[in-house]
Structures are given as structure tokens and as C-alpha cells.
Motif scaffolding. Structure first.
Motif, PDB file in Angstrom:
ATOM      1  N   LYS A  12       0.812  -1.236   0.000  1.00 24.08           N
ATOM      2  CA  LYS A  12       0.000   0.000   0.000  1.00 24.08           C
ATOM      3  C   LYS A  12       0.841   1.279   0.000  1.00 24.08           C
ATOM      4  O   LYS A  12       0.277   2.371  -0.067  1.00 24.08           O
ATOM      5  N   TYR A  13       2.157   1.149   0.071  1.00 20.28           N
ATOM      6  CA  TYR A  13       3.002   2.348   0.052  1.00 20.28           C
ATOM      7  C   TYR A  13       3.587   2.549  -1.349  1.00 20.28           C
ATOM      8  O   TYR A  13       4.265   1.659  -1.866  1.00 20.28           O
ATOM      9  N   PRO A  14       3.340   3.712  -1.960  1.00 18.68           N
ATOM     10  CA  PRO A  14       3.724   3.899  -3.371  1.00 18.68           C
ATOM     11  C   PRO A  14       5.211   4.126  -3.602  1.00 18.68           C
ATOM     12  O   PRO A  14       5.678   3.999  -4.737  1.00 18.68           O
ATOM     13  N   ILE A  15       5.976   4.486  -2.555  1.00 20.42           N
ATOM     14  CA  ILE A  15       7.412   4.751  -2.738  1.00 20.42           C
ATOM     15  C   ILE A  15       8.191   3.886  -1.743  1.00 20.42           C
ATOM     16  O   ILE A  15       7.891   3.896  -0.551  1.00 20.42           O
ATOM     17  N   LEU A  16       9.176   3.158  -2.238  1.00 16.90           N
ATOM     18  CA  LEU A  16      10.001   2.331  -1.347  1.00 16.90           C
ATOM     19  C   LEU A  16      11.365   2.977  -1.158  1.00 16.90           C
ATOM     20  O   LEU A  16      11.938   3.502  -2.104  1.00 16.90           O
ATOM     21  N   LYS A  17      11.853   2.936   0.093  1.00 18.00           N
ATOM     22  CA  LYS A  17      13.232   3.355   0.331  1.00 18.00           C
ATOM     23  C   LYS A  17      14.034   2.089   0.593  1.00 18.00           C
ATOM     24  O   LYS A  17      13.741   1.339   1.542  1.00 18.00           O
ATOM     25  N   ILE A  18      15.026   1.845  -0.244  1.00 13.81           N
ATOM     26  CA  ILE A  18      15.769   0.596  -0.185  1.00 13.81           C
ATOM     27  C   ILE A  18      17.139   0.850   0.417  1.00 13.81           C
ATOM     28  O   ILE A  18      17.901   1.696  -0.062  1.00 13.81           O
ATOM     29  N   LYS A  19      17.449   0.091   1.461  1.00 12.66           N
ATOM     30  CA  LYS A  19      18.761   0.195   2.085  1.00 12.66           C
ATOM     31  C   LYS A  19      19.759  -0.637   1.288  1.00 12.66           C
ATOM     32  O   LYS A  19      19.504  -1.824   1.017  1.00 12.66           O
ATOM     33  N   MET A  20      20.880  -0.008   0.913  1.00 12.61           N
ATOM     34  CA  MET A  20      21.940  -0.730   0.199  1.00 12.61           C
ATOM     35  C   MET A  20      23.250  -0.527   0.955  1.00 12.61           C
ATOM     36  O   MET A  20      23.242  -0.132   2.107  1.00 12.61           O
ATOM     37  N   GLY A  21      24.374  -0.848   0.303  1.00 12.72           N
ATOM     38  CA  GLY A  21      25.663  -0.687   0.962  1.00 12.72           C
ATOM     39  C   GLY A  21      26.158  -2.003   1.551  1.00 12.72           C
ATOM     40  O   GLY A  21      26.840  -2.022   2.574  1.00 12.72           O
ATOM     41  N   PHE A  22      25.808  -3.108   0.862  1.00 13.38           N
ATOM     42  CA  PHE A  22      26.134  -4.438   1.356  1.00 13.38           C
ATOM     43  C   PHE A  22      26.535  -5.283   0.158  1.00 13.38           C
ATOM     44  O   PHE A  22      26.321  -4.881  -0.988  1.00 13.38           O
ATOM     45  N   GLU A  23      27.048  -6.506   0.400  1.00 14.50           N
ATOM     46  CA  GLU A  23      27.532  -7.290  -0.736  1.00 14.50           C
ATOM     47  C   GLU A  23      26.436  -7.727  -1.708  1.00 14.50           C
ATOM     48  O   GLU A  23      26.704  -7.958  -2.870  1.00 14.50           O
ATOM     49  N   ASN A  24      25.176  -7.847  -1.217  1.00 17.55           N
ATOM     50  CA  ASN A  24      24.105  -8.315  -2.112  1.00 17.55           C
ATOM     51  C   ASN A  24      23.289  -7.179  -2.735  1.00 17.55           C
ATOM     52  O   ASN A  24      22.125  -7.360  -3.076  1.00 17.55           O
ATOM     53  N   ASP A  25      23.899  -5.999  -2.898  1.00 18.42           N
ATOM     54  CA  ASP A  25      23.187  -4.821  -3.421  1.00 18.42           C
ATOM     55  C   ASP A  25      22.411  -5.088  -4.713  1.00 18.42           C
ATOM     56  O   ASP A  25      21.230  -4.750  -4.819  1.00 18.42           O
ATOM     57  N   TYR A  26      23.094  -5.673  -5.716  1.00 21.66           N
ATOM     58  CA  TYR A  26      22.432  -5.862  -7.012  1.00 21.66           C
ATOM     59  C   TYR A  26      21.258  -6.817  -6.876  1.00 21.66           C
ATOM     60  O   TYR A  26      20.197  -6.620  -7.452  1.00 21.66           O
ATOM     61  N   ARG A  27      21.463  -7.868  -6.071  1.00 24.60           N
ATOM     62  CA  ARG A  27      20.411  -8.874  -5.919  1.00 24.60           C
ATOM     63  C   ARG A  27      19.163  -8.267  -5.251  1.00 24.60           C
ATOM     64  O   ARG A  27      18.035  -8.597  -5.604  1.00 24.60           O
ATOM     65  N   ILE A  28      19.374  -7.377  -4.297  1.00 25.53           N
ATOM     66  CA  ILE A  28      18.234  -6.745  -3.616  1.00 25.53           C
ATOM     67  C   ILE A  28      17.361  -6.010  -4.629  1.00 25.53           C
ATOM     68  O   ILE A  28      16.139  -6.196  -4.677  1.00 25.53           O
ATOM     69  N   ILE A  29      17.987  -5.191  -5.455  1.00 32.55           N
ATOM     70  CA  ILE A  29      17.215  -4.392  -6.429  1.00 32.55           C
ATOM     71  C   ILE A  29      16.560  -5.316  -7.461  1.00 32.55           C
ATOM     72  O   ILE A  29      15.391  -5.126  -7.826  1.00 32.55           O
ATOM     73  N   GLU A  30      17.300  -6.320  -7.926  1.00 25.71           N
ATOM     74  CA  GLU A  30      16.720  -7.229  -8.921  1.00 25.71           C
ATOM     75  C   GLU A  30      15.513  -7.970  -8.340  1.00 25.71           C
ATOM     76  O   GLU A  30      14.494  -8.147  -9.007  1.00 25.71           O
ATOM     77  N   THR A  31      15.616  -8.383  -7.081  1.00 27.04           N
ATOM     78  CA  THR A  31      14.504  -9.075  -6.422  1.00 27.04           C
ATOM     79  C   THR A  31      13.279  -8.166  -6.369  1.00 27.04           C
ATOM     80  O   THR A  31      12.152  -8.580  -6.662  1.00 27.04           O
ATOM     81  N   ILE A  32      13.501  -6.897  -6.003  1.00 28.38           N
ATOM     82  CA  ILE A  32      12.375  -5.955  -5.900  1.00 28.38           C
ATOM     83  C   ILE A  32      11.767  -5.697  -7.275  1.00 28.38           C
ATOM     84  O   ILE A  32      10.545  -5.678  -7.428  1.00 28.38           O
ATOM     85  N   ARG A  33      12.612  -5.556  -8.269  1.00 27.71           N
ATOM     86  CA  ARG A  33      12.113  -5.255  -9.610  1.00 27.71           C
ATOM     87  C   ARG A  33      11.376  -6.439 -10.254  1.00 27.71           C
ATOM     88  O   ARG A  33      10.609  -6.258 -11.193  1.00 27.71           O
ATOM     89  N   GLN A  34      11.570  -7.646  -9.726  1.00 29.57           N
ATOM     90  CA  GLN A  34      10.759  -8.785 -10.196  1.00 29.57           C
ATOM     91  C   GLN A  34       9.317  -8.667  -9.686  1.00 29.57           C
ATOM     92  O   GLN A  34       8.401  -9.236 -10.254  1.00 29.57           O
ATOM     93  N   ILE A  35       9.130  -7.918  -8.597  1.00 34.33           N
ATOM     94  CA  ILE A  35       7.811  -7.834  -7.965  1.00 34.33           C
ATOM     95  C   ILE A  35       7.078  -6.553  -8.345  1.00 34.33           C
ATOM     96  O   ILE A  35       5.875  -6.549  -8.550  1.00 34.33           O
ATOM     97  N   THR A  36       7.812  -5.430  -8.392  1.00 33.67           N
ATOM     98  CA  THR A  36       7.135  -4.136  -8.583  1.00 33.67           C
ATOM     99  C   THR A  36       8.032  -3.153  -9.331  1.00 33.67           C
ATOM    100  O   THR A  36       9.262  -3.229  -9.229  1.00 33.67           O
TER     101      THR A  36
END
Ligand code: MG
Length: 340
Positions: free
Chosen positions: A149-173
Motif C-alpha cells: 500500500k506504500y507507493p514509494i520504497l526506500k531501499i537500504k543498500m551498501g552491502f555485498e548483495n546490493d544488485y540482488r536486492i534491487i533485482e529481487t524488488i524489480r521482479q515484484i514491482t
């Protein structure tokens, strides 16, 4: 004037992990100021990052003589606030709690909501982002679904799995993302990752590089086309002029700058310096979050979700409807204590 304080443990819905730390519980302190039968409430959520702590605050309060003549008339709240800034320089979160309580109290006496004191239009509040902390893909997926229900996500990065985090999110929304690296990258890594993020519908990147490395931020900004926002680099009013030469914008938080009056001074100055302004938070209850929300009609971005990430908020105040902050109408901050 009488002061009361209450320690409280805010319990997080999920373990909250950012580039430098991880937590399940955040300790805060509620402060109540009583003056002639009226009271105001404030909250301190100190951060080790800024050498501020609950134990330090309690020491301050226990050893401090709040009977000084300046506290006799809390109606002179600007004067009192400047005095508090000088007296408690080392603890910005204690100052934030005191300033918030003093404004809550005075606005209640004036029978106006806090936004009215600042002359703001409550219909102009922005949408708030909702934070997704660092986690493994399975948990990220779950958190993103919970945040539907929240239209804007703030994603915490700065870790070894940075790319995977964004790719995972972009598979969903494909909803708008704001990225916060919490000082987690070096300059070359920041360049590579931000260039990659440019095609991922990212609105801005917060504090990519460790605070104080201004030359690296200037170098980075010449090479990317996403705005770069200062958070750990931006503490208080006196930082602003320097930051306007380095960053596109700033993240103001009560717990760094010392409360609503200090934040207001920063908002006015940052607007004249051409900086984009975000109003952000630590893990906080509805006390500090609602107080900050009253100032959001004057800023570009809100990241006021600390109260949404916890399971035992003892107060109600600001609401989020379709992602937008909806301010309470009652006098002062408009808080109500829940029966927990
Ligand atoms: Mg940040």
C-alpha cells in the motif's frame, strides 16, 4: 515547569539492518513537560552514530536543574529552545524531545495544531516512503509484498548483495525507489552502482559515501544523473552552506538537528540555498514522527515511516492514507495515548 521521562522499547516488525548495524528493538525516551496544568510530549531516539544515548540523556536529566528562571515561562519557547541548544549541545535527541514537548504544550495552549503555528497547509503533505532494510531475497520479497500500500520504497543498500536486492524488488514491482547506502560505498563502487541504478526508476541516492568525503561526492555527481542527498553528512543548520556546494539535497531529522524549531530554521535556509529537502527519521514512535509530519508541507520528500516499522507504538497521531501523510486535527501534535 515539571519534567517526567519514561523509557520505552520500540519492537521492530522485522530485524532492521542497514550498512552499519542491525536491530530488533530500539530504545527511546518519552518526555512530558507540565506547565500550569497543561502538558506537552516529546521523544528522544538517540543514535550511536552521533554519540548520543539513552543512558547519557538520563544522566543529563537527573543532574540538571530544570527550575532555572528561563523555564518559568515556556510561552517564550524560541528563547527556551535556543537556551536548550546551548545547554544540551551533546545530545541532539534530548533537545529534539524537549523542543517537541515545548511546541506541543504551547500549541495546545493556543488551541492550534502544530502545522498552523508554522503557517502550513495540511493538504500539502507529501507521500512518505516506506523502508525495506537489508535482508536475504526471500525476506525482501516478503517485505515488499507487505509494503504494497506504500507507493514509494526506500531501499537500504551498501552491502555485498546490493544488485540482488534491487533485482529481487524489480521482479515484484516497478514502483518508485529511493536508495540509501548509509555511507556503505567507496567512490568507484558508488559510481558503478549508481550508473546501474539509473535505469531502475530510482528517484535519488542518499549518502553513498562515508561522511566528510566532499571531494568524492563532487566527483561522483559529475558522473551520474540521479540526485545525491546528504544524510549522515547533514546534522544541523551550520552544515548547510557547505553542503549546498556538494550535494543536491539534504535529509533533515529531528534526532540529528535538535527538534522542530531547529528543523524549521534548516528548511528555510535550505530552500534559499536551492537544496532539495527530505524530512526523515530514526526508528521512532508516533510522537516524533507526527511532530515531524506537521512540517512536511514545506519540504520536497518525506521519509517518515519509523512508526510503521514497529509493533508496539504507544501513541496514535499522523496517519498514512494511499501513501500520503494525513495530519491529526487536534491541538499541538494531535497525539493520543493508546491503552496497551
Ligand atoms: Mg539515511
Amino acid at each position: 515547569m515539571k519534567i517526567r521521562y519514561e523509557k520505552y522499547n520500540l519492537k521492530l516488525r522485522h530485524t532492521f539492518t542497514i550498512a552499519r548495524e542491525s536491530m530488533d528493538v530500539n530504545r527511546v525516551l518519552f518526555i512530558t513537560l507540565w506547565d500550569n496544568g497543561s502538558f506537552g510530549t516529546g521523544e528522544a531516539s538517540p543514535s550511536e552514530r552521533y554519540k548520543d544515548s539513552i543512558d547519557g540523556i538520563i544522566e543529563f536529566i537527573k543532574n540538571y536543574e530544570f527550575k532555572k528562571p528561563i523555564f518559568d515561562n515556556l510561552n517564550n519557547f524560541f528563547e527556551v529552545s535556543e537556551f536548550i541548544k546551548a545547554e544540551f549541545e551533546e545530545s541532539p535527541s534530548l533537545r529534539a524531545a524537549l523542543e517537541t514537548a515545548i511546541l506541543d504544550l504551547n500549541c495546545k495552549k493556543m488551541k492550534i495544531p502544530l502545522y498552523r503555528y508554522f503557517g502550513l497547509n495540511p493538504h500539502n503533505t507529501p507521500q512518505t516512503s516506506f523502508t525495506i532494510g537489508i535482508a536475504e531475497s526471500e525476506i525482501i520479497r516478503k517485505k515488499v509484498c507487505e509494503a504494497e500500500k506504500y507507493p514509494i520504497l526506500k531501499i537500504k543498500m551498501g552491502f555485498e548483495n546490493d544488485y540482488r536486492i534491487i533485482e529481487t524488488i524489480r521482479q515484484i514491482t516497478d514502483k518508485l525507489i529511493r536508495v540509501d547506502a548509509n555511507e556503505g560505498w567507496g567512490r568507484e563502487e558508488a559510481l558503478e552502482k549508481i550508473q546501474w541504478l539509473q535505469a531502475k526508476n530510482v528517484e535519488f541516492v542518499e549518502q553513498p559515501i562515508a561522511a566528510g568525503n566532499y571531494d568524492d561526492v563532487v566527483w561522483l555527481r559529475e558522473r551520474v544523473n540521479i540526485p545525491i542527498i546528504a544524510d549522515e553528512d547533514c546534522r544541523e543548520f551550520s552544515d548547510l552552506f557547505r553542503l549546498s556546494e556538494v550535494y543536491d539535497g539534504i535529509n533533515i531529522k529531528f534526532m540529528k538537528c535538535g527538534g522542530p524549531l531547529q528543523a524549521w530554521k534548516m528548511i528555510i535556509a535550505a530552500r534559499s540555498l536551492g537544496l532539495k529537502i527530505m524530512l526523515g527519521c530514526m526508528i521512532e514512535s508516533s510522537v516524533a514522527i507526527s511532530a515531524a509530519a506537521h512540517l512536511t508541507p514545506a519540504v520536497n520528500f518525506a521519509d517518515l515511516d519509523g512508526n510503521l516499522l514497529i509493533t508496539n507504538d504507544p501513541f496514535t497521531g499522523v496517519k498514512v492514507v494511499n501513501g500520503r501523510l494525513v495530519l491529526p486535527e487536534g491541538p499541538g501534535i494531535g497525539l493520543k495515548r493508546k491503552n496497551l
